[in-house]
Scaffold this motif. Structure first.
Motif, mmCIF file in Angstrom:
data_model
loop_
_atom_site.group_PDB
_atom_site.id
_atom_site.type_symbol
_atom_site.label_atom_id
_atom_site.label_comp_id
_atom_site.label_asym_id
_atom_site.label_seq_id
_atom_site.Cartn_x
_atom_site.Cartn_y
_atom_site.Cartn_z
ATOM 1 N N ASP A 113 -6.349 6.964 1.441
ATOM 2 C CA ASP A 113 -5.606 5.855 2.056
ATOM 3 C C ASP A 113 -6.639 4.900 2.641
ATOM 4 O O ASP A 113 -7.202 5.133 3.713
ATOM 5 C CB ASP A 113 -4.653 6.379 3.134
ATOM 6 N N CYS A 157 0.816 -1.224 0.000
ATOM 7 C CA CYS A 157 0.000 0.000 0.000
ATOM 8 C C CYS A 157 0.848 1.272 0.000
ATOM 9 O O CYS A 157 0.429 2.292 -0.536
ATOM 10 C CB CYS A 157 -0.948 -0.002 1.197
ATOM 11 N N THR A 158 2.032 1.197 0.587
ATOM 12 C CA THR A 158 2.901 2.381 0.568
ATOM 13 C C THR A 158 3.271 2.711 -0.880
ATOM 14 O O THR A 158 3.218 3.871 -1.296
ATOM 15 C CB THR A 158 4.156 2.143 1.425
ATOM 16 N N LYS A 213 -4.357 -7.147 7.667
ATOM 17 C CA LYS A 213 -5.488 -6.305 7.224
ATOM 18 C C LYS A 213 -6.724 -7.182 6.978
ATOM 19 O O LYS A 213 -6.627 -8.400 6.937
ATOM 20 C CB LYS A 213 -5.091 -5.531 5.959
ATOM 21 N N SER A 219 -4.245 -1.937 1.148
ATOM 22 C CA SER A 219 -3.158 -2.813 1.612
ATOM 23 C C SER A 219 -3.680 -4.226 1.836
ATOM 24 O O SER A 219 -4.771 -4.403 2.388
ATOM 25 C CB SER A 219 -2.588 -2.295 2.936
ATOM 26 N N GLN A 234 -6.978 0.329 5.556
ATOM 27 C CA GLN A 234 -7.738 -0.376 6.600
ATOM 28 C C GLN A 234 -9.220 -0.483 6.244
ATOM 29 O O GLN A 234 -10.018 -0.874 7.079
ATOM 30 C CB GLN A 234 -7.570 0.374 7.934
HETATM 31 C C1 LIG Z 1 -1.029 -0.731 6.670
HETATM 32 C C2 LIG Z 1 -1.159 0.706 6.319
HETATM 33 C C3 LIG Z 1 -0.374 1.312 5.327
HETATM 34 C C4 LIG Z 1 0.779 0.632 4.662
HETATM 35 O O1 LIG Z 1 0.452 -0.513 4.003
HETATM 36 P P1 LIG Z 1 1.630 -1.496 3.493
HETATM 37 O O2 LIG Z 1 0.888 -2.467 2.640
HETATM 38 O O3 LIG Z 1 2.228 -2.089 4.720
HETATM 39 O O4 LIG Z 1 2.596 -0.668 2.729
HETATM 40 C C5 LIG Z 1 -0.645 2.632 5.001
HETATM 41 N N1 LIG Z 1 -1.598 3.336 5.624
HETATM 42 C C6 LIG Z 1 -2.346 2.801 6.609
HETATM 43 C C7 LIG Z 1 -3.406 3.637 7.256
HETATM 44 C C8 LIG Z 1 -2.146 1.476 7.000
HETATM 45 O O5 LIG Z 1 -2.888 0.953 7.984
#
Ligand SMILES: *Cc1c(COP(=O)(O)O)cnc(C)c1O
Length: 370
Positions: A159, A61-62, A188, A183, A162
């Motif tokens: 974003d 997700c990043t 998750k 993500s 979650q």
């Molecule tokens: C988990 C999370 C991310 C990052 O996700 P990754 O897949 O670990 O890169 C970004 N923002 C929020 C709010 C998250 O909970």
């Protein structure tokens, strides 16, 4: 019996694992390691489920957030508003594209980005984009944020790490006109057997750019721009595609548990950030707010002694993380929120008796305290 925050042995039960093994044997025999048929199938299914025209799987997700910023044209020196309550990867993505995170304060009850704070911060800082976070799975006030941002050309990147299954007033998260980032980190609501993420968009041009960026800038027209490697393994896509069918029922279980928690604890001096979102949150986490930091730590300890795992998400407001202390913006409500917030266990395999054990322990804590 201890009550844990996650339950992977129920999630990955033997019959499920057998299906995964079958898929893995086939994939390995076909040597189709990257961008295989399950990638394509999952992308189609997720887009349809969430009401987006395009879904593109990426490495995590990043990366999804970074690539989202890149296709919006956000880069060096641009200011991007991020909420004061989030996992710090939201700000990390902004920094990684050379842009500058600016903190927008949150609603003191929900922890979600506050549109009033956005207005004040933008008037001082001239933001190019914002990243509202559907934190804990609660729906951020996207319509209000759009009312401010759209006429001013401020891009919105959601974003949704979650928030798979979270509902906005008119469609699921992922179905808006904004780019959304998801993500599939193993904890998750929809988890891979490792890292994976996805980007959802309604815009064909964006979707093409994302496809190219995630695969070293390759395209049908030959190399046009340099990208990066953020492909999703076929093995991960095969797990995600298999798990997707169970997600709605699992999210509904979370909703039932949330409703029970709120009902059973409503007479105590606790606030519930998600109380207006019982049937619309994905309930990735179940946050409660207590009186102050001291009471929060005492409750966390009390539950720990009873072998009930609770988590301090998030212990510090974003702007109080050491590498981010210099950030501009507003942070008053976020700081108070972080002092008071504690997350109770909520996963789809929690038994009713376990939920009752948790609520009884919390009631006991407040009885002893007063
Ligand atoms: C988990 C999370 C991310 C990052 O996700 P990754 O897949 O670990 O890169 C970004 N923002 C929020 C709010 C998250 O909970």
């Amino acid at each position: 019996m201890p009550i844990s925050f996650y339950d992977f042995s129920s999630l990955h039960h033997p019959a499920f694992l057998e299906q995964v093994h079958q898929r893995y044997r086939k994939i390995l025999s076909e040597n189709s390691f990257i961008e295989g048929k399950y990638n394509e199938l999952f992308e189609k299914e997720l887009a349809t489920t969430l009401g987006a025209k395009y879904c593109r799987l990426v490495g995590n997700c990043t990366d999804a957030l970074e690539i989202g910023l890149l296709v919006y044209g956000i880069g060096h020196g641009d200011k991007v508003g991020v909420p004061g309550i989030t996992f710090h990867a939201t700000a990390e993505a902004v920094l990684n594209v050379g842009a500058i995170p600016v903190i927008i304060d949150v609603d003191p009850l929900t922890g979600l980005m506050d549109p009033e704070s956005l207005k004040r911060v933008d008037q001082e800082q001239s933001l190019k984009a914002i990243i509202p976070v559907h934190i804990y799975g609660l729906p951020a006030p996207i319509e209000k944020l759009e009312q401010y941002c759209n006429p001013r050309g401020i891009k919105i990147l959601e974003d949704a790490a979650q928030a798979i299954g979270t509902l906005l007033p008119k469609f699921p998260v992922g179905g808006s006109q904004n780019i959304s980032a998801f993500s599939f980190y193993p904890t998750k609501n929809l988890g891979a057997f490792g890292d994976a993420g996805a980007i959802l968009t309604q815009n064909e041009e964006y979707a093409q750019k994302i496809s190219s960026i995630r695969n070293h800038g390759r395209s049908q027209q030959g190399l046009q721009i340099f990208g990066r490697n953020s492909r999703c393994d076929h093995l991960q896509a095969a797990v995600l595609q298999l798990k997707l069918q169970d997600l709605p029922a699992q999210n509904n279980m979370r909703r039932e548990i949330a409703a029970r928690y709120i009902e059973s604890l409503s007479s105590l001096s606790i606030q519930f950030p998600g109380k207006d979102f019982i049937s619309t949150s994905s309930w990735h986490l179940f946050p409660i707010l207590v009186r102050d930091q001291k009471e929060k730590v005492a409750l966390w300890n009390h539950l720990k002694v009873k072998e009930i795992q609770s988590m301090l998400f998030y212990e510090r407001a974003l702007g109080d993380e050491r590498p981010l202390e210099h950030l501009l913006g507003e942070r008053k409500n976020a700081r108070i929120f972080a002092e008071k917030v504690l997350c109770l266990p909520i996963h789809p395999f929690m038994q009713i008796e376990q939920v009752e054990t948790v609520t009884k322990s919390i009631s006991e804590f407040f009885r002893n305290e007063n």
